[in-house]
Design a protein around this motif. Structure first.
Motif, PDB file in Angstrom:
ATOM      1  N   LYS A  97     -30.369   9.149 -76.378  1.00  0.00           N
ATOM      2  CA  LYS A  97     -30.411   9.628 -77.761  1.00  0.00           C
ATOM      3  C   LYS A  97     -30.324  11.156 -77.757  1.00  0.00           C
ATOM      4  CE  LYS A  97     -33.010   5.691 -79.607  1.00  0.00           C
ATOM      5  NZ  LYS A  97     -34.156   5.241 -80.446  1.00  0.00           N
ATOM      6  N   LEU A  98     -29.671  11.688 -78.780  1.00  0.00           N
ATOM      7  CA  LEU A  98     -29.458  13.130 -78.847  1.00  0.00           C
ATOM      8  C   LEU A  98     -29.627  13.618 -80.276  1.00  0.00           C
ATOM      9  CD1 LEU A  98     -28.393  15.870 -77.663  1.00  0.00           C
ATOM     10  CD2 LEU A  98     -26.085  15.061 -78.243  1.00  0.00           C
ATOM     11  N   ILE A  99     -30.411  14.669 -80.445  1.00  0.00           N
ATOM     12  CA  ILE A  99     -30.558  15.342 -81.736  1.00  0.00           C
ATOM     13  C   ILE A  99     -29.702  16.600 -81.700  1.00  0.00           C
ATOM     14  CG2 ILE A  99     -32.149  16.502 -83.308  1.00  0.00           C
ATOM     15  CD1 ILE A  99     -34.399  14.737 -82.127  1.00  0.00           C
ATOM     16  N   ILE A 100     -28.759  16.715 -82.635  1.00  0.00           N
ATOM     17  CA  ILE A 100     -27.885  17.884 -82.702  1.00  0.00           C
ATOM     18  C   ILE A 100     -28.325  18.779 -83.852  1.00  0.00           C
ATOM     19  CG2 ILE A 100     -25.537  18.698 -83.147  1.00  0.00           C
ATOM     20  CD1 ILE A 100     -24.501  16.178 -81.794  1.00  0.00           C
ATOM     21  N   ILE A 101     -28.710  20.003 -83.517  1.00  0.00           N
ATOM     22  CA  ILE A 101     -29.132  20.994 -84.508  1.00  0.00           C
ATOM     23  C   ILE A 101     -28.026  22.034 -84.643  1.00  0.00           C
ATOM     24  CG2 ILE A 101     -30.892  22.686 -85.144  1.00  0.00           C
ATOM     25  CD1 ILE A 101     -32.759  21.230 -83.131  1.00  0.00           C
ATOM     26  N   PRO A 102     -27.452  22.220 -85.828  1.00  0.00           N
ATOM     27  CA  PRO A 102     -26.403  23.228 -86.002  1.00  0.00           C
ATOM     28  C   PRO A 102     -26.914  24.634 -85.745  1.00  0.00           C
ATOM     29  CG  PRO A 102     -26.353  21.634 -87.794  1.00  0.00           C
ATOM     30  CD  PRO A 102     -27.628  21.391 -87.030  1.00  0.00           C
ATOM     31  N   THR A 103     -26.003  25.535 -85.426  1.00  0.00           N
ATOM     32  CA  THR A 103     -26.366  26.926 -85.211  1.00  0.00           C
ATOM     33  C   THR A 103     -26.557  27.634 -86.553  1.00  0.00           C
ATOM     34  OG1 THR A 103     -24.118  27.822 -85.297  1.00  0.00           O
ATOM     35  CG2 THR A 103     -24.855  26.934 -83.182  1.00  0.00           C
ATOM     36  N   THR A 104     -26.907  28.898 -86.494  1.00  0.00           N
ATOM     37  CA  THR A 104     -27.031  29.717 -87.704  1.00  0.00           C
ATOM     38  C   THR A 104     -25.811  30.623 -87.871  1.00  0.00           C
ATOM     39  OG1 THR A 104     -28.268  31.395 -86.468  1.00  0.00           O
ATOM     40  CG2 THR A 104     -29.554  29.721 -87.646  1.00  0.00           C
ATOM     41  N   ASP A 105     -24.726  30.300 -87.192  1.00  0.00           N
ATOM     42  CA  ASP A 105     -23.501  31.096 -87.262  1.00  0.00           C
ATOM     43  C   ASP A 105     -22.906  30.985 -88.662  1.00  0.00           C
ATOM     44  OD1 ASP A 105     -21.010  32.316 -86.913  1.00  0.00           O
ATOM     45  OD2 ASP A 105     -20.790  31.540 -84.868  1.00  0.00           O
ATOM     46  N   LEU A 106     -22.876  32.087 -89.399  1.00  0.00           N
ATOM     47  CA  LEU A 106     -22.420  32.072 -90.786  1.00  0.00           C
ATOM     48  C   LEU A 106     -20.956  32.467 -90.959  1.00  0.00           C
ATOM     49  CD1 LEU A 106     -25.509  33.666 -92.595  1.00  0.00           C
ATOM     50  CD2 LEU A 106     -24.981  31.242 -92.222  1.00  0.00           C
ATOM     51  N   ARG A 107     -20.262  32.762 -89.874  1.00  0.00           N
ATOM     52  CA  ARG A 107     -18.855  33.106 -89.995  1.00  0.00           C
ATOM     53  C   ARG A 107     -18.074  31.897 -90.514  1.00  0.00           C
ATOM     54  NH1 ARG A 107     -17.515  34.826 -84.079  1.00  0.00           N
ATOM     55  NH2 ARG A 107     -19.006  33.109 -83.732  1.00  0.00           N
ATOM     56  N   PRO A 108     -17.238  32.084 -91.530  1.00  0.00           N
ATOM     57  CA  PRO A 108     -16.528  30.963 -92.136  1.00  0.00           C
ATOM     58  C   PRO A 108     -15.805  30.099 -91.100  1.00  0.00           C
ATOM     59  CG  PRO A 108     -16.207  32.927 -93.460  1.00  0.00           C
ATOM     60  CD  PRO A 108     -16.907  33.364 -92.210  1.00  0.00           C
ATOM     61  N   GLY A 109     -16.067  28.804 -91.161  1.00  0.00           N
ATOM     62  CA  GLY A 109     -15.388  27.854 -90.295  1.00  0.00           C
ATOM     63  C   GLY A 109     -16.016  27.642 -88.938  1.00  0.00           C
TER      64      GLY A 109
ATOM     65  N   VAL B 169     -21.911  36.817 -95.158  1.00  0.00           N
ATOM     66  CA  VAL B 169     -23.338  36.547 -95.294  1.00  0.00           C
ATOM     67  C   VAL B 169     -23.718  36.539 -96.778  1.00  0.00           C
ATOM     68  CG1 VAL B 169     -25.665  37.389 -94.812  1.00  0.00           C
ATOM     69  CG2 VAL B 169     -23.908  37.484 -93.036  1.00  0.00           C
ATOM     70  N   ILE B 170     -23.195  37.501 -97.522  1.00  0.00           N
ATOM     71  CA  ILE B 170     -23.442  37.552 -98.964  1.00  0.00           C
ATOM     72  C   ILE B 170     -22.946  36.284 -99.638  1.00  0.00           C
ATOM     73  CG2 ILE B 170     -22.830  38.756-101.106  1.00  0.00           C
ATOM     74  CD1 ILE B 170     -22.694  41.352 -99.473  1.00  0.00           C
ATOM     75  N   ASP B 171     -21.767  35.837 -99.256  1.00  0.00           N
ATOM     76  CA  ASP B 171     -21.204  34.620 -99.852  1.00  0.00           C
ATOM     77  C   ASP B 171     -22.072  33.399 -99.536  1.00  0.00           C
ATOM     78  OD1 ASP B 171     -19.050  35.958-100.953  1.00  0.00           O
ATOM     79  OD2 ASP B 171     -17.709  35.549 -99.270  1.00  0.00           O
ATOM     80  N   THR B 172     -22.593  33.345 -98.312  1.00  0.00           N
ATOM     81  CA  THR B 172     -23.428  32.206 -97.918  1.00  0.00           C
ATOM     82  C   THR B 172     -24.734  32.184 -98.705  1.00  0.00           C
ATOM     83  OG1 THR B 172     -22.517  32.187 -95.679  1.00  0.00           O
ATOM     84  CG2 THR B 172     -24.647  31.113 -96.010  1.00  0.00           C
ATOM     85  N   ILE B 173     -25.402  33.334 -98.787  1.00  0.00           N
ATOM     86  CA  ILE B 173     -26.675  33.396 -99.511  1.00  0.00           C
ATOM     87  C   ILE B 173     -26.460  33.120-100.999  1.00  0.00           C
ATOM     88  CG2 ILE B 173     -28.613  34.885-100.130  1.00  0.00           C
ATOM     89  CD1 ILE B 173     -28.180  36.324 -97.455  1.00  0.00           C
ATOM     90  N   THR B 174     -25.374  33.644-101.525  1.00  0.00           N
ATOM     91  CA  THR B 174     -25.049  33.378-102.931  1.00  0.00           C
ATOM     92  C   THR B 174     -24.820  31.890-103.146  1.00  0.00           C
ATOM     93  OG1 THR B 174     -24.022  35.561-103.184  1.00  0.00           O
ATOM     94  CG2 THR B 174     -23.428  33.886-104.802  1.00  0.00           C
ATOM     95  N   GLY B 175     -24.131  31.270-102.202  1.00  0.00           N
ATOM     96  CA  GLY B 175     -23.876  29.840-102.300  1.00  0.00           C
ATOM     97  C   GLY B 175     -25.146  29.015-102.308  1.00  0.00           C
ATOM     98  N   ILE B 176     -26.125  29.433-101.519  1.00  0.00           N
ATOM     99  CA  ILE B 176     -27.410  28.728-101.495  1.00  0.00           C
ATOM    100  C   ILE B 176     -28.087  28.823-102.858  1.00  0.00           C
ATOM    101  CG2 ILE B 176     -29.737  28.750-100.527  1.00  0.00           C
ATOM    102  CD1 ILE B 176     -28.471  29.667 -97.869  1.00  0.00           C
ATOM    103  N   GLN B 177     -28.078  30.014-103.431  1.00  0.00           N
ATOM    104  CA  GLN B 177     -28.698  30.191-104.744  1.00  0.00           C
ATOM    105  C   GLN B 177     -27.953  29.402-105.829  1.00  0.00           C
ATOM    106  OE1 GLN B 177     -31.538  31.661-105.674  1.00  0.00           O
ATOM    107  NE2 GLN B 177     -32.023  32.149-103.545  1.00  0.00           N
ATOM    108  N   LEU B 178     -26.645  29.308-105.696  1.00  0.00           N
ATOM    109  CA  LEU B 178     -25.873  28.492-106.646  1.00  0.00           C
ATOM    110  C   LEU B 178     -26.234  27.017-106.489  1.00  0.00           C
ATOM    111  CD1 LEU B 178     -22.372  30.234-106.410  1.00  0.00           C
ATOM    112  CD2 LEU B 178     -23.894  30.190-108.421  1.00  0.00           C
ATOM    113  N   ASP B 179     -26.474  26.593-105.247  1.00  0.00           N
ATOM    114  CA  ASP B 179     -26.912  25.214-105.012  1.00  0.00           C
ATOM    115  C   ASP B 179     -28.293  24.978-105.621  1.00  0.00           C
ATOM    116  OD1 ASP B 179     -24.635  24.374-103.737  1.00  0.00           O
ATOM    117  OD2 ASP B 179     -25.409  24.659-101.705  1.00  0.00           O
ATOM    118  N   PHE B 180     -29.177  25.983-105.520  1.00  0.00           N
ATOM    119  CA  PHE B 180     -30.471  25.888-106.185  1.00  0.00           C
ATOM    120  C   PHE B 180     -30.263  25.623-107.675  1.00  0.00           C
ATOM    121  CE2 PHE B 180     -33.686  28.509-103.448  1.00  0.00           C
ATOM    122  CZ  PHE B 180     -33.427  27.684-102.374  1.00  0.00           C
TER     123      PHE B 180
END
Length: 281
Positions: free
Chosen positions: A64-76, A238-249
């Motif tokens: 069994k394997l748990i895969i945790i994504p990285t925190t790499d915010l570069r698009p794609g 990074v700005i786009d990512t944080i903005t996207g989170i707030q839009l999801d909120f």
């Protein structure tokens, strides 16, 4: 049984390894990261999502394997990493794969943060392997990290009143551990959430109560929010990512309350106030 945690050097990965050690000592635990540390009772292996050749060895022999994504915010980048990790796990013959995703995941275009999770989920579902997806709500600890700026201005900001069921990192770890230590989770999509959703006003008041200061919730325009981050010198992605989170909120993507943490962890999730006290008190 051999259980691997991929992304084990991060805070969530470390918490999952601790939880697995505490709950069951009969299994072989393998901590996989780019810089594996020596931990008593845990085998460390090198595994880099950007270097598939390392994953072939890192994932070898795992049940069994748990895969945790990285925190790499570069698009794609993170979407590609997620797909690479899943493809490598399937090729290595891992019997069951658990993918850590995010609440509200749906098909989105970059730079939306959900785009990478969607790619990972779809790759896993189509892989032919036995799988489970654990979608995480927004970290309670991440809200605590906003305290410094909230204190400086006296306001916790957002794009409009919204509700979020913040979840503690330790609760996510306990839920993930529960999935790999018990059976009956193949093909399931769980949501790790807190026990209730908090409005902006409620979480601002709670933050103020813990800090002994007055903190209010203030709705601000998207462009004002982005301009403030630009003044801080943050990269545009990074700005786009944080903005996207707030839009999801604002859209209600994190206004999801389930009993999945209790079901998987065997205990109720932490109260948001308790997490804030532990971080800020």
């Amino acid at each position: 049984m051999n259980i691997g945690v991929s992304g084990a050097s991060g805070k969530l990965g470390q918490a999952i390894v601790r939880e697995l050690q505490a709950r069951n000592s009969d299994h072989v635990l393998v901590a996989i990261s780019r810089t594996p540390a020596s931990t008593p009772g845990v085998e460390g292996r090198v595994g880099d999502y950007d270097k598939p050749e390392t994953l072939a060895t890192a994932y070898a022999g795992l049940d069994k394997l748990i895969i945790i994504p990285t925190t790499d915010l570069r698009p794609g980048m993170r979407g590609t990493q997620n797909e690479t990790a899943i493809t490598s796990a399937v090729a290595a013959g891992v019997k069951h794969i658990v993918f850590l995703s995010a609440a509200g995941t749906r098909e989105q275009a970059e730079p939306a943060i959900g785009a990478s999770y969607w790619r990972g989920e779809q790759a896993l579902i189509k892989s032919g392997a036995s799988w489970t997806i654990l979608r995480m709500n927004y970290y309670a600890e991440a809200l605590a990290d906003e305290a410094e700026s909230a204190l400086a201005t006296g306001a916790l900001t957002g794009f409009g009143e919204n509700k979020v069921a913040f979840v503690g990192r330790e609760d996510v770890a306990a839920a993930a551990a529960g999935i790999v230590l018990t059976e009956g989770h193949a093909g399931a999509i769980y949501n790790a959430t807190g026990a209730k959703s908090y409005t902006g006003a409620e979480r601002a008041a709670l933050m103020g109560e813990v800090l002994g200061k007055t903190v209010v919730f203030a709705a601000i325009p998207v462009e004002t929010f982005k301009a403030g981050m630009a003044q801080m010198g943050l990269p545009s992605f990074v700005i786009d990512t944080i903005t996207g989170i707030q839009l999801d909120f604002a859209s209600g993507a994190f206004d999801v309350v389930t009993g999945d943490v209790e079901k998987l962890a065997g205990r109720k999730p932490q109260d948001l106030r308790d997490v804030l006290v532990a971080k800020l008190g």
